[in-house]
Design an enzyme around this catalytic site. Structure first.
Site, PDB file in Angstrom:
ATOM      1  CE  LYS A   1      -3.870   2.054   2.642  1.00 56.63           C
ATOM      2  NZ  LYS A   1      -4.683   1.968   3.881  1.00 56.63           N
TER       3      LYS A   1
ATOM      4  CB  SER B   1      -8.170   3.777   3.021  1.00 57.40           C
ATOM      5  OG  SER B   1      -7.258   3.178   3.934  1.00 57.40           O
TER       6      SER B   1
ATOM      7  CB  SER C   1      -8.302   0.853   5.897  1.00 62.23           C
ATOM      8  OG  SER C   1      -9.048   2.024   5.750  1.00 62.23           O
TER       9      SER C   1
HETATM   10  N1  GLN Z   1     -13.013   4.199   6.426  1.00 66.08           N
HETATM   11  C1  GLN Z   1     -12.386   4.677   7.631  1.00 66.08           C
HETATM   12  C2  GLN Z   1     -11.993   6.119   7.456  1.00 66.08           C
HETATM   13  O1  GLN Z   1     -12.352   6.678   6.511  1.00 66.08           O
HETATM   14  C3  GLN Z   1     -11.241   3.808   7.994  1.00 66.08           C
HETATM   15  C4  GLN Z   1     -10.026   4.129   7.248  1.00 66.08           C
HETATM   16  C5  GLN Z   1      -8.857   3.337   7.665  1.00 66.08           C
HETATM   17  O2  GLN Z   1      -8.987   2.325   8.366  1.00 66.08           O
HETATM   18  N2  GLN Z   1      -7.697   3.821   7.278  1.00 66.08           N
HETATM   19  O3  GLN Z   1     -11.331   6.690   8.274  1.00 66.08           O
END
Ligand code: GLN
Length: 486
Positions: free
Chosen positions: A79, A154, A178
């Site tokens: 990532k 994400s 995420s």
């Molecule tokens: N969807 C969550 C957010 O927008 C989690 C994101 C993540 O775990 N990096 O913060």
């Protein structure tokens, strides 16, 4: 089956027996990338030159009969939030469009010691803020199961490339879901280890008290192999915990007789897709057939997890993102009138909408008049959420829930309404607050053919029970063998 479709443990056997070479395997992965990446768009950067050199080196080791690690010569994607020495690391943000880290994150150092092949850097929501990968400043990643839908986020790129067979495994990061949520939506295995299990050194910070790196894989065995490689204390990260790292492959035992599984009633409340609930309930009844006992439990503060998360995570993000000021590194706006104008322009032009929204939310929650009402209150609720889990784990060994309330939705469907997007995290953020390990496993498909994920949670540092439960489920079902028709 072509090589790029196999798991790391299957490939390791072939590499060891010298039936195949890592160079052939790597070529097969890039061949698949040539064929499907134009539609999937999972990668921001491909590192084929590096990969082929790494593959050659692994092959030399196999030829010499060296003691090769199970991940040696295996193509892995990373990532773009994880620093890779001399390879651009953008966090899918314009503000880091020119950032080439002079160092490797600890997880990269560890993977390189195992002799992995790095395929490239994967797309994500900018600074890991989002649930659909639509917040990337560069491109939208498409779900390999249905190209009109999002891959989750994400870490949507990392999930999509494993699902599309354009990498064998990948690394993502999980702050509020995420890893688990995109794994569910792309039909692969994704694990968030216990907070502190894996070093965050070199992981670009979003919300430091929640962020954790973990693997995406095609099965649970590969998940254990990647965990073995990346876990461990680190003097470069004061929040990495000094606990013994077991050999996680020893936990891959096909037996859960007598295990106690709790199913929190709050997770099957209003808002969950009925097909998802049915499929997950069916998966849970499978555990009973396998000799576990299943009982309903209650985690009463679950309903506050999202609100708490969207105060604490932005608060921490607003502090972490203060460093992008155009002075030290990253993007700098052209022709500012003066220094203050340089900061303003750089940040206005460099950050996307969602990142700005979070910075505003966070600075507001931390501001003098509101800190007690929002930030401190949220910290207290976080403690209550954690104590719900502590109490539950006095009675049960594992908690089973859906990973996501819905399957993948269509691209563009939720971008106009941030609150709708935030609701994607309703089932993943509670465990993040409590720092628990969690895994998402494929457990079936809805009518329209999209995958559903089963989330399993365990007490802190009990990844072994998590892996044993997941492995037993996988050995006795065939959901993980379903592949997208891409
Ligand atoms: N969807 C969550 C957010 O927008 C989690 C994101 C993540 O775990 N990096 O913060």
């Amino acid at each position: 089956m072509s090589l790029n479709q196999l798991t790391a443990h299957e490939l390791h056997e072939k590499l060891k027996a010298r039936e195949i070479t890592s160079v052939e395997l790597t070529e097969s992965v890039y061949g698949r990338i040539d064929a499907v990446e134009p539609q999937v768009k999972g990668y921001l950067t491909l590192t084929k030159d590096i990969a082929l050199k790494q593959a050659q080196k692994a092959d030399e080791g196999f030829v010499n009969g060296d003691d090769m690690s199970p991940l040696a010569g295996i193509p892995i994607a990373i990532k773009d939030v994880i620093c890779t020495k001399d390879v651009k690391t953008t966090c899918a943000s314009k503000i880091l469009s020119n950032f080439v880290p002079p160092y490797d994150a600890t997880v990269m150092t560890k993977l390189n010691q195992q002799g992995i092949v790095m395929v490239g850097k994967t797309n994500m929501d900018e600074f890991a803020m989002g649930s659909s990968t639509e917040n990337s400043a560069y491109q939208i990643t498409h779900n390999p199961w249905n190209l009109d839908t999002i891959p989750g986020g994400s870490s949507g790129g990392s999930a999509a490339v494993v699902s599309a067979d354009t990498a064998i495994c990948s690394l993502g990061s999980d702050t509020g879901g995420s890893i688990r949520q995109p794994a569910a939506l792309c039909g692969v295995v994704g694990m968030k280890p216990t907070y502190g299990r894996v070093s965050r050194y070199g992981l670009i910070a979003f919300a430091s008290s929640l962020d954790q790196i973990g693997p995406f894989t095609k099965d649970v065995t590969d998940c254990a192999l990647v965990l073995n490689a990346i876990c461990g204390n680190d003097e470069m990260d004061s929040t990495a915990v000094d606990v013994q790292v077991p050999d996680f492959t020893q936990a891959l035992i096909n037996d859960i007789k007598g295990l106690k599984i709790g199913v929190p009633k709050e997770y099957f409340a209003e808002g969950i897709d009925t097909e998802v609930a049915e499929i997950v309930n069916e998966a849970i009844s499978e555990f009973e057939k396998l000799g576990a006992t299943v009982e309903e439990i209650s985690l009463p503060h679950t309903e506050y997890a999202i609100a708490t998360y969207y105060i604490l995570a932005p608060a921490e993000a607003s502090a972490n993102l203060a460093r992008y000021d155009g002075v030290r590194y990253g993007y700098r706006a052209d022709e500012p009138a003066n220094m203050i104008d340089m900061y303003k322009k750089t940040r206005s032009e460099g950050f996307g909408e969602e990142v700005k929204r979070r910075i505003m939310l966070g600075t507001f929650a931390l501001s003098a008049g509101y800190q007690d009402a929002y930030y401190k209150k949220a910290q207290k609720v976080r403690t209550l959420i954690r104590s719900d889990f502590d109490k539950a784990f006095e009675k049960v060994d594992i908690i089973a829930t859906p990973t996501s309330p819905t399957p993948a939705f269509r691209i563009g469907e939720r971008t106009a309404d941030p609150l709708q997007m935030y609701l994607c995290d309703v089932m993943t953020t509670p465990a993040s607050h409590a720092g628990l390990p969690g895994i998402s496993l494929p457990c079936g498909l809805v009518e329209s053919g999209l995958p559903v994920g089963l989330q399993l949670l365990a007490a802190p540092f009990d990844e072994e029970t998590l892996l044993r439960t997941a492995f037993t489920f996988e050995q006795n079902t065939e959901h993980h063998l379903q592949r997208p028709k891409l």
